[in-house]
Design a protein around this motif. Structure first.
Motif, PDB file in Angstrom:
ATOM      1  N   CYS A   1      16.349 -10.415-114.718  1.00  0.00           N
ATOM      2  CA  CYS A   1      15.811  -9.092-114.360  1.00  0.00           C
ATOM      3  C   CYS A   1      14.786  -9.203-113.240  1.00  0.00           C
ATOM      4  CB  CYS A   1      15.192  -8.411-115.578  1.00  0.00           C
ATOM      5  SG  CYS A   1      16.405  -7.893-116.805  1.00  0.00           S
ATOM      6  N   MET A   2      13.881 -10.157-113.350  1.00  0.00           N
ATOM      7  CA  MET A   2      12.820 -10.295-112.352  1.00  0.00           C
ATOM      8  C   MET A   2      13.390 -10.683-110.984  1.00  0.00           C
ATOM      9  SD  MET A   2       9.438 -12.704-112.346  1.00  0.00           S
ATOM     10  CE  MET A   2      10.217 -14.104-111.575  1.00  0.00           C
ATOM     11  N   VAL A   3      14.288 -11.638-110.967  1.00  0.00           N
ATOM     12  CA  VAL A   3      14.831 -12.107-109.693  1.00  0.00           C
ATOM     13  C   VAL A   3      15.676 -11.019-109.024  1.00  0.00           C
ATOM     14  CG1 VAL A   3      16.426 -13.760-108.648  1.00  0.00           C
ATOM     15  CG2 VAL A   3      14.701 -14.546-110.261  1.00  0.00           C
ATOM     16  N   LEU A   4      16.531 -10.369-109.787  1.00  0.00           N
ATOM     17  CA  LEU A   4      17.357  -9.320-109.173  1.00  0.00           C
ATOM     18  C   LEU A   4      16.511  -8.140-108.707  1.00  0.00           C
ATOM     19  CD1 LEU A   4      20.524  -9.288-111.461  1.00  0.00           C
ATOM     20  CD2 LEU A   4      20.277 -10.258-109.174  1.00  0.00           C
ATOM     21  N   ARG A   5      15.496  -7.767-109.483  1.00  0.00           N
ATOM     22  CA  ARG A   5      14.652  -6.624-109.112  1.00  0.00           C
ATOM     23  C   ARG A   5      13.811  -6.915-107.880  1.00  0.00           C
ATOM     24  NH1 ARG A   5      13.774  -2.552-108.514  1.00  0.00           N
ATOM     25  NH2 ARG A   5      11.757  -2.015-109.322  1.00  0.00           N
ATOM     26  N   TYR A   6      13.113  -8.062-107.888  1.00  0.00           N
ATOM     27  CA  TYR A   6      12.112  -8.298-106.857  1.00  0.00           C
ATOM     28  C   TYR A   6      12.571  -9.203-105.722  1.00  0.00           C
ATOM     29  CZ  TYR A   6       9.306  -6.040-110.363  1.00  0.00           C
ATOM     30  OH  TYR A   6       8.834  -5.140-111.276  1.00  0.00           O
ATOM     31  N   ALA A   7      13.415 -10.170-105.994  1.00  0.00           N
ATOM     32  CA  ALA A   7      13.872 -11.043-104.912  1.00  0.00           C
ATOM     33  C   ALA A   7      15.062 -10.434-104.176  1.00  0.00           C
ATOM     34  CB  ALA A   7      14.237 -12.419-105.460  1.00  0.00           C
ATOM     35  N   PHE A   8      15.939  -9.741-104.924  1.00  0.00           N
ATOM     36  CA  PHE A   8      17.123  -9.170-104.294  1.00  0.00           C
ATOM     37  C   PHE A   8      17.039  -7.658-104.142  1.00  0.00           C
ATOM     38  CE2 PHE A   8      18.557 -13.255-105.833  1.00  0.00           C
ATOM     39  CZ  PHE A   8      19.242 -13.732-104.733  1.00  0.00           C
ATOM     40  N   ASP A   9      15.933  -7.073-104.568  1.00  0.00           N
ATOM     41  CA  ASP A   9      15.644  -5.648-104.351  1.00  0.00           C
ATOM     42  C   ASP A   9      16.687  -4.726-104.985  1.00  0.00           C
ATOM     43  OD1 ASP A   9      13.903  -3.722-103.389  1.00  0.00           O
ATOM     44  OD2 ASP A   9      15.024  -3.468-101.537  1.00  0.00           O
ATOM     45  N   TRP A  10      17.186  -5.102-106.172  1.00  0.00           N
ATOM     46  CA  TRP A  10      18.112  -4.235-106.888  1.00  0.00           C
ATOM     47  C   TRP A  10      17.311  -3.175-107.623  1.00  0.00           C
ATOM     48  CZ3 TRP A  10      22.883  -6.624-109.607  1.00  0.00           C
ATOM     49  CH2 TRP A  10      23.608  -7.425-108.702  1.00  0.00           C
ATOM     50  N   THR A  11      17.900  -2.031-107.850  1.00  0.00           N
ATOM     51  CA  THR A  11      17.249  -0.994-108.651  1.00  0.00           C
ATOM     52  C   THR A  11      17.401  -1.364-110.127  1.00  0.00           C
ATOM     53  OG1 THR A  11      19.235   0.346-108.910  1.00  0.00           O
ATOM     54  CG2 THR A  11      17.859   0.781-106.943  1.00  0.00           C
ATOM     55  N   PRO A  12      16.522  -0.819-110.990  1.00  0.00           N
ATOM     56  CA  PRO A  12      16.685  -1.083-112.427  1.00  0.00           C
ATOM     57  C   PRO A  12      18.069  -0.653-112.934  1.00  0.00           C
ATOM     58  CG  PRO A  12      14.531  -0.145-112.027  1.00  0.00           C
ATOM     59  CD  PRO A  12      15.280  -0.076-110.728  1.00  0.00           C
ATOM     60  N   ARG A  13      18.606   0.436-112.409  1.00  0.00           N
ATOM     61  CA  ARG A  13      19.921   0.921-112.827  1.00  0.00           C
ATOM     62  C   ARG A  13      21.004  -0.088-112.446  1.00  0.00           C
ATOM     63  NH1 ARG A  13      22.290   2.163-116.403  1.00  0.00           N
ATOM     64  NH2 ARG A  13      20.416   3.261-116.967  1.00  0.00           N
ATOM     65  N   GLU A  14      20.933  -0.671-111.242  1.00  0.00           N
ATOM     66  CA  GLU A  14      21.932  -1.653-110.811  1.00  0.00           C
ATOM     67  C   GLU A  14      21.902  -2.887-111.707  1.00  0.00           C
ATOM     68  OE1 GLU A  14      22.171  -0.800-105.998  1.00  0.00           O
ATOM     69  OE2 GLU A  14      20.527  -2.034-106.786  1.00  0.00           O
TER      70      GLU A  14
END
Length: 189
Positions: free
Chosen positions: A119-132
């Motif tokens: 969750c942390m890496v996808l949200r903050y490193a890859f800039d995904w939305t919480p929904r994605e």
């Protein structure tokens, strides 16, 4: 008129106005040009449908707004990462990377439970939305947000308390790296 010629005409008639808006948003000609280029790329990628729209100029303005939002989100994520690494998050470039800080951040991230780490890496490193992220993991967006924030808090705790320096004994570390269980040693007699 063929699509490429129609796009060229639209580009020539709107580019200076769009560039002016982009420069106003960014405060810089160079960054404004980059922002405008992102908006134009979006328009070109959907030109077949946009060319038939009643107000394509409005769609262009929306594309510029979306590019500006993406730029701001990326900058915020970059500043958060720099903050985690202990650097000042002001628009200055770091001449030499702090390799030890990067290694520490990676070690801290690896110590997180799998769900928090993802969750942390996808949200903050890859800039995904919480929904994605939630769609990928089959969970709710609020769970993703909670897991990502908990991961950030734990990484921050590990980096600021020196907990990373308390390495496990080498034998244990070897088994962790190999992905096998550490064998039980017979009791001493």
């Amino acid at each position: 008129m063929d699509p490429a010629a129609a796009f060229e005409h639209f580009y020539r008639s709107r580019h200076q106005h769009l560039l002016s808006k982009a420069e106003t948003l960014t405060g810089s000609r160079d960054e404004g040009e980059e922002l405008a280029a992102h908006a134009w790329a979006e328009i070109w990628s959907r030109w077949s449908e946009i060319s038939r729209a009643e107000r394509p100029g409005r769609i262009l303005a929306l594309a510029l707004s979306a590019a500006a939002k993406q730029r701001a989100d990326n900058r915020a994520a970059e500043q958060a990462l720099l903050h985690w690494l202990g650097h000042l998050a002001d628009d200055t470039l770091i001449d030499e990377p702090d390799t030890a800080a990067v290694v520490d951040a990676r070690l801290a991230t690896r110590r997180l439970p799998r769900g928090q780490r993802i969750c942390m890496v996808l949200r903050y490193a890859f800039d995904w939305t919480p929904r994605e992220v939630a769609d990928l993991l089959g969970t709710s967006a609020s769970t993703v947000t909670t897991q990502a924030r908990s991961g950030v808090a734990e990484v921050h705790r590990l980096l600021t308390t020196g907990s990373l320096r308390q390495d496990p004994p080498r034998r244990t570390l070897t088994f962790v790296i190999l992905g096998t269980r550490q064998p039980r040693l017979p009791a001493r007699r």
